[in-house]
Motif scaffolding. Structure first.
Motif, PDB file in Angstrom:
ATOM      1  N   ALA A  25     -17.786   6.262   1.896  1.00  0.00           N
ATOM      2  CA  ALA A  25     -16.857   5.304   1.302  1.00  0.00           C
ATOM      3  C   ALA A  25     -16.256   5.859   0.018  1.00  0.00           C
ATOM      4  O   ALA A  25     -16.852   6.695  -0.665  1.00  0.00           O
ATOM      5  N   PRO A  28     -10.150   5.344   8.364  1.00  0.00           N
ATOM      6  CA  PRO A  28     -10.538   4.191   7.541  1.00  0.00           C
ATOM      7  C   PRO A  28     -10.937   3.011   8.414  1.00  0.00           C
ATOM      8  O   PRO A  28     -10.297   2.732   9.430  1.00  0.00           O
ATOM      9  N   ARG A  52     -10.848  -3.961   6.866  1.00  0.00           N
ATOM     10  CA  ARG A  52     -11.137  -4.543   5.559  1.00  0.00           C
ATOM     11  C   ARG A  52     -12.505  -5.222   5.532  1.00  0.00           C
ATOM     12  O   ARG A  52     -13.202  -5.201   4.518  1.00  0.00           O
ATOM     13  N   SER A  65     -15.185  -2.554   5.133  1.00  0.00           N
ATOM     14  CA  SER A  65     -15.073  -1.951   3.805  1.00  0.00           C
ATOM     15  C   SER A  65     -15.582  -2.910   2.731  1.00  0.00           C
ATOM     16  O   SER A  65     -16.267  -2.497   1.786  1.00  0.00           O
ATOM     17  N   ASP A 120     -19.367  -2.986   2.761  1.00  0.00           N
ATOM     18  CA  ASP A 120     -19.922  -1.805   2.098  1.00  0.00           C
ATOM     19  C   ASP A 120     -19.821  -1.954   0.582  1.00  0.00           C
ATOM     20  O   ASP A 120     -20.763  -1.632  -0.149  1.00  0.00           O
ATOM     21  N   TRP A 157     -10.925  -0.256  -1.982  1.00  0.00           N
ATOM     22  CA  TRP A 157     -12.168   0.333  -1.466  1.00  0.00           C
ATOM     23  C   TRP A 157     -12.098   0.472   0.050  1.00  0.00           C
ATOM     24  O   TRP A 157     -11.684  -0.441   0.765  1.00  0.00           O
ATOM     25  N   SER A 158     -12.507   1.638   0.548  1.00  0.00           N
ATOM     26  CA  SER A 158     -12.434   1.883   1.988  1.00  0.00           C
ATOM     27  C   SER A 158     -13.678   2.588   2.490  1.00  0.00           C
ATOM     28  O   SER A 158     -14.152   3.554   1.880  1.00  0.00           O
ATOM     29  N   LEU A 159     -14.189   2.084   3.591  1.00  0.00           N
ATOM     30  CA  LEU A 159     -15.241   2.770   4.333  1.00  0.00           C
ATOM     31  C   LEU A 159     -14.551   3.651   5.364  1.00  0.00           C
ATOM     32  O   LEU A 159     -13.633   3.202   6.058  1.00  0.00           O
ATOM     33  N   TYR A 160     -14.977   4.916   5.441  1.00  0.00           N
ATOM     34  CA  TYR A 160     -14.380   5.866   6.380  1.00  0.00           C
ATOM     35  C   TYR A 160     -15.426   6.293   7.415  1.00  0.00           C
ATOM     36  O   TYR A 160     -16.615   6.403   7.099  1.00  0.00           O
TER      37      TYR A 160
END
Length: 217
Positions: free
Chosen positions: A81, A119, A122, A125, A128, A177-180
């Motif tokens: 992230a 990505p 939402r 993310s 997380d 903020w992004s979780l990848y």
């Protein structure tokens, strides 16, 4: 400095013994072998087993790398992230091709992963983000990672402001903020040998399935 230089050039590497690796027993999925190796690293008490190097490509084509933490791994890929506004976030937006590297020196194991960083939505993310510590969330809400900091006090003031905001709104989430998820195309497992007779096993994705091959050390 001479003493440091002498230590550097005389440092020994790959000092075992290392646990055995039998590639003929490896399964058909790289993520399952990764989890097996990860469990082995935990058993040996390796510090911060989840640390990994994320390598990206800059907007000018220059490679870039930094150490961060693995958030999760499953059949779909490996997760990390970051703020989408950070340097790596901008790099990922322009070029999603990445590499991940894990190295657990105590057991002589290295895992190299190449693929695309995608990505997540939402909701994932946000989940997380809320699982992060309070200070980590506050810093992410400042959202100025890698920008020039003129004075350390500016950081402390901005951090205090965000902590105050979170006290009023505990569920506050950074919009950047992004979780990848790194969806791998190739995963290599490297097992060190004290005599340099290393074992290398690679998985390559071919038409939706994984093909395994041994590589010369």
């Amino acid at each position: 400095m001479d003493q440091v230089h002498s230590k550097l050039i005389s440092s020994k590497t790959l000092v075992g013994p290392f646990p055995p690796f039998h590639p003929e027993d490896a399964g058909e999925s790289p993520h399952l072998l990764f989890l097996k190796w990860y469990q082995e690293a935990l058993k040996y008490g390796i510090h911060e087993t989840h640390s990994m190097t994320l390598s990206t490509i800059g907007v000018d084509g220059t490679p870039d790398a930094r150490v961060l933490i693995l958030k999760d791994v499953d059949e779909a890929g490996w997760y990390f992230a970051s703020s989408a506004n950070s340097t790596k976030g901008v790099q990922l937006h322009n070029n999603p091709r990445v590499a991940l590297t894990f190295y657990w020196s105590m057991i002589g194991k290295q895992v190299r992963i190449r693929g695309n960083a995608v990505p997540m939505d939402r909701e994932r993310s946000a989940e997380d983000f809320l699982n992060r510590g309070i200070v980590a969330r506050a810093i992410a809400l400042i959202d100025k990672q890698s920008l020039i900091l003129e004075d350390q006090q500016n950081f402390h003031s901005a951090l205090a402001d965000q902590l105050d905001r979170m006290e009023q709104a505990p569920e506050l989430i950074s919009p950047s903020w992004s979780l990848y998820r790194v969806e791998a195309n190739e995963v290599e497992f490297w097992q060190a040998d004290e005599e340099r007779k290393h074992t290398r096993l690679t998985y390559e994705r071919q038409q939706g399935s994984w093909a395994k091959s041994l590589l010369w050390p």
